[in-house]
Design an enzyme around this catalytic site. Sequence first.
Site, PDB file in Angstrom:
ATOM      1  N   ALA A 149      39.589  36.291  47.470  1.00 65.12           N
ATOM      2  CA  ALA A 149      40.812  36.954  47.904  1.00 65.12           C
ATOM      3  C   ALA A 149      40.386  38.312  48.452  1.00 65.12           C
ATOM      4  CB  ALA A 149      41.742  37.133  46.715  1.00 65.12           C
ATOM      5  N   ASN A 152      46.603  40.706  51.281  1.00 60.39           N
ATOM      6  CA  ASN A 152      47.379  41.946  51.468  1.00 60.39           C
ATOM      7  C   ASN A 152      46.713  42.763  52.566  1.00 60.39           C
ATOM      8  OD1 ASN A 152      45.251  42.172  49.161  1.00 60.39           O
ATOM      9  ND2 ASN A 152      45.455  44.235  49.990  1.00 60.39           N
ATOM     10  N   HIS A 189      41.335  33.473  36.765  1.00 62.86           N
ATOM     11  CA  HIS A 189      40.109  32.721  37.008  1.00 62.86           C
ATOM     12  C   HIS A 189      39.905  31.782  35.837  1.00 62.86           C
ATOM     13  CE1 HIS A 189      37.981  34.754  40.443  1.00 62.86           C
ATOM     14  NE2 HIS A 189      39.116  35.400  40.328  1.00 62.86           N
ATOM     15  N   HIS A 197      32.750  38.910  38.115  1.00 62.16           N
ATOM     16  CA  HIS A 197      32.673  39.998  39.107  1.00 62.16           C
ATOM     17  C   HIS A 197      31.779  41.104  38.580  1.00 62.16           C
ATOM     18  CE1 HIS A 197      36.509  37.991  39.759  1.00 62.16           C
ATOM     19  NE2 HIS A 197      36.394  38.347  41.018  1.00 62.16           N
ATOM     20  N   SER A 242      39.983  34.471  43.166  1.00 61.07           N
ATOM     21  CA  SER A 242      41.280  34.757  42.500  1.00 61.07           C
ATOM     22  C   SER A 242      42.434  33.930  43.047  1.00 61.07           C
ATOM     23  CB  SER A 242      41.687  36.221  42.705  1.00 61.07           C
ATOM     24  OG  SER A 242      40.846  37.084  42.038  1.00 61.07           O
ATOM     25  N   MET A 277      35.819  42.274  46.158  1.00 59.59           N
ATOM     26  CA  MET A 277      34.927  42.789  45.107  1.00 59.59           C
ATOM     27  C   MET A 277      33.935  41.731  44.626  1.00 59.59           C
ATOM     28  SD  MET A 277      37.817  44.742  42.899  1.00 59.59           S
ATOM     29  CE  MET A 277      39.088  45.716  43.733  1.00 59.59           C
ATOM     30  N   SER A 278      33.623  40.780  45.489  1.00 63.70           N
ATOM     31  CA  SER A 278      32.733  39.699  45.038  1.00 63.70           C
ATOM     32  C   SER A 278      31.861  39.234  46.195  1.00 63.70           C
ATOM     33  CB  SER A 278      33.585  38.531  44.518  1.00 63.70           C
ATOM     34  OG  SER A 278      34.345  37.967  45.572  1.00 63.70           O
ATOM     35  N   TYR A 289      32.367  44.146  38.451  1.00 63.53           N
ATOM     36  CA  TYR A 289      33.138  45.143  37.694  1.00 63.53           C
ATOM     37  C   TYR A 289      33.407  44.715  36.241  1.00 63.53           C
ATOM     38  CZ  TYR A 289      37.309  42.338  38.943  1.00 63.53           C
ATOM     39  OH  TYR A 289      38.204  41.326  39.124  1.00 63.53           O
ATOM     40  N   GLU A 290      33.111  43.457  35.907  1.00 67.73           N
ATOM     41  CA  GLU A 290      33.308  43.035  34.516  1.00 67.73           C
ATOM     42  C   GLU A 290      32.206  43.578  33.604  1.00 67.73           C
ATOM     43  OE1 GLU A 290      35.152  38.917  34.090  1.00 67.73           O
ATOM     44  OE2 GLU A 290      34.615  38.908  36.205  1.00 67.73           O
ATOM     45  N   HIS A 334      47.260  43.644  41.031  1.00 63.43           N
ATOM     46  CA  HIS A 334      46.532  42.373  40.961  1.00 63.43           C
ATOM     47  C   HIS A 334      47.533  41.215  41.089  1.00 63.43           C
ATOM     48  CE1 HIS A 334      43.393  39.586  40.059  1.00 63.43           C
ATOM     49  NE2 HIS A 334      43.985  39.160  38.966  1.00 63.43           N
TER      50      HIS A 334
HETATM   51  N1  HPA Z   1      40.761  45.285  47.992  1.00 62.60           N
HETATM   52  C1  HPA Z   1      39.774  44.775  47.223  1.00 62.60           C
HETATM   53  N2  HPA Z   1      39.803  43.550  46.730  1.00 62.60           N
HETATM   54  C2  HPA Z   1      40.867  42.793  47.009  1.00 62.60           C
HETATM   55  C3  HPA Z   1      41.922  43.276  47.814  1.00 62.60           C
HETATM   56  C4  HPA Z   1      41.863  44.585  48.323  1.00 62.60           C
HETATM   57  O1  HPA Z   1      42.767  45.089  49.041  1.00 62.60           O
HETATM   58  N3  HPA Z   1      42.844  42.256  47.904  1.00 62.60           N
HETATM   59  C5  HPA Z   1      42.317  41.218  47.196  1.00 62.60           C
HETATM   60  N4  HPA Z   1      41.145  41.538  46.648  1.00 62.60           N
END
Ligand code: HPA
Length: 289
Positions: A121, A251, A69, A91, A38, A227-228, A93-94, A263
């Site tokens: 990310a 973050n 993406h 991903h 991302s 998540m990947s 989740y898609e 996001h």
């Molecule tokens: N959690 C899950 N996926 C992420 C995060 C997060 O805090 N930041 C960027 N991708």
Amino acid sequence: MSARLPLLSDLWRGRVGEAVDFLQDRGFGGKVGLILGSGLGVFADAVKDAEGIEYKDIPGYHTTSVAEHKGRLVCGSAAGVPVVVMQGRLHPYEGLPYDDLLLPTAVLACLGIDTAIVTNAAGGLNRYFAPGDLMAITDQIDLHLHDPLRGLLTRPFGDDPGAAETGRIGGVPDLYDRDLARKLVEAAANCGVPMHSGTYASMPGPPYEAKAEIGMLRRIGCDAVGMSTAPETVLLKRLGVAPVGLSCITNPARETGQPELSHQDVVEVGAMVRDRMATLLFAYLPMIA
Ligand code: HPA
């Protein structure tokens, strides 16, 4: 024919092979593969003598539903190293089945790369991590709780000759090559980029983690969460490609009292650190090629 295609099950071999033939006819191949997460896709724009093809134009590829993406495969040279770059990924989740989700990763492996740099990310769980830092992934915990390779390989037990009899599936010890991870940290030190090492947790998403999940992830020893990556690296390793994992901490994982994480926040910090990541990758590639 790629020496890796026979490792794929009947279910998969034809579809992966078709995409590989299509791409090889157009000159796609390289030594190092990169999967860009991302907001981190700009590295691909710095690749020299680049050929690019949109995922939608490659047989068998699905396009990603995540806006940031891009969905493009790029081939060319970076710091003098022949690279194939996935600018954007799918991903779990898609909602696609794993044979669709992982098809581009299998194709990358069958294009003949020997190392893959898998970036993402991620939220920082380790309290020493700040947004904008990078982390070399030394190990992972896959919390999708689903074997990503189920039905996709000819030899699901790997090369362990006793495994089929005992019913135990061979593990993937040292999934992330230690020497390659160490060189990534060294490259970061050489170019002044803040870098940590640690364990990556891969969660199903798409919502960001609940507070209790963040607490759990810290207690089980994870340093970053996303998540990947985990399904891709297991596949790459099984296909004989050495995976290198690189998380961009966008973050701190959300905690009590912190505002909701969006996001957009993740993408904005991704944009801030993309130059840092590109600098690092250009310093690193000649060290491993
Ligand atoms: N959690 C899950 N996926 C992420 C995060 C997060 O805090 N930041 C960027 N991708």
